[in-house]
Design a protein around this motif. Structure first.
Motif, short mmCIF file in Angstrom:
data_model
loop_
_atom_site.label_atom_id
_atom_site.label_comp_id
_atom_site.label_asym_id
_atom_site.label_seq_id
_atom_site.Cartn_x
_atom_site.Cartn_y
_atom_site.Cartn_z
N GLY A 1 0.82 -1.21 0.00
CA GLY A 1 0.00 0.00 0.00
C GLY A 1 0.85 1.26 0.00
O GLY A 1 0.59 2.20 -0.75
N ARG A 2 1.89 1.26 0.83
CA ARG A 2 2.79 2.43 0.86
C ARG A 2 3.49 2.59 -0.48
O ARG A 2 3.69 3.70 -0.96
N GLY A 3 3.87 1.46 -1.09
CA GLY A 3 4.54 1.50 -2.39
C GLY A 3 3.64 2.07 -3.48
O GLY A 3 4.08 2.88 -4.30
N GLU A 4 2.38 1.65 -3.48
CA GLU A 4 1.43 2.17 -4.47
C GLU A 4 1.22 3.67 -4.29
O GLU A 4 1.13 4.41 -5.27
N GLN A 5 1.14 4.10 -3.05
CA GLN A 5 0.98 5.53 -2.79
C GLN A 5 2.18 6.31 -3.31
O GLN A 5 2.02 7.36 -3.95
N ALA A 6 3.36 5.80 -3.04
CA ALA A 6 4.58 6.49 -3.47
C ALA A 6 4.65 6.57 -5.00
O ALA A 6 5.02 7.60 -5.56
N MET A 7 4.28 5.47 -5.66
CA MET A 7 4.32 5.44 -7.12
C MET A 7 3.33 6.45 -7.70
O MET A 7 3.65 7.20 -8.62
N ALA A 8 2.13 6.49 -7.17
CA ALA A 8 1.12 7.43 -7.67
C ALA A 8 1.55 8.87 -7.41
O ALA A 8 1.37 9.74 -8.28
N ASP A 9 2.12 9.13 -6.25
CA ASP A 9 2.60 10.49 -5.94
C ASP A 9 3.71 10.90 -6.90
O ASP A 9 3.76 12.04 -7.35
N ALA A 10 4.61 9.96 -7.21
CA ALA A 10 5.70 10.26 -8.14
C ALA A 10 5.17 10.57 -9.53
O ALA A 10 5.61 11.52 -10.18
N LYS A 11 4.20 9.78 -9.99
CA LYS A 11 3.62 10.02 -11.30
C LYS A 11 2.91 11.37 -11.35
O LYS A 11 2.99 12.09 -12.34
#
Length: 57
Positions: free
Chosen positions: A35-45
């Motif tokens: 979940g934390r990884g998905e959040q980080a990826m979306a924030d980066a995009k």
């Protein structure tokens, strides 16, 4: 930023937050980390999209 991409990134951030919360609630560290990884990826995009928009103007 294109409205479609913005909505998509916000949805991915929300999905990641839900996974993180669920993982924390049931004690599943793997799900919490995903979940934390998905959040980080979306924030980066989203950050990349904002940068592209800034360069266009």
């Amino acid at each position: 930023m294109g409205a479609g991409k913005k909505v998509k990134n916000v949805a991915k951030t929300t999905k990641g937050k839900m996974k993180e919360t669920t993982g924390r609630a049931v004690g599943n560290e793997s799900l919490e980390a995903k979940g934390r990884g998905e959040q980080a990826m979306a924030d980066a995009k989203q950050t990349v999209q904002k940068a592209k928009d800034t360069l266009k103007h």
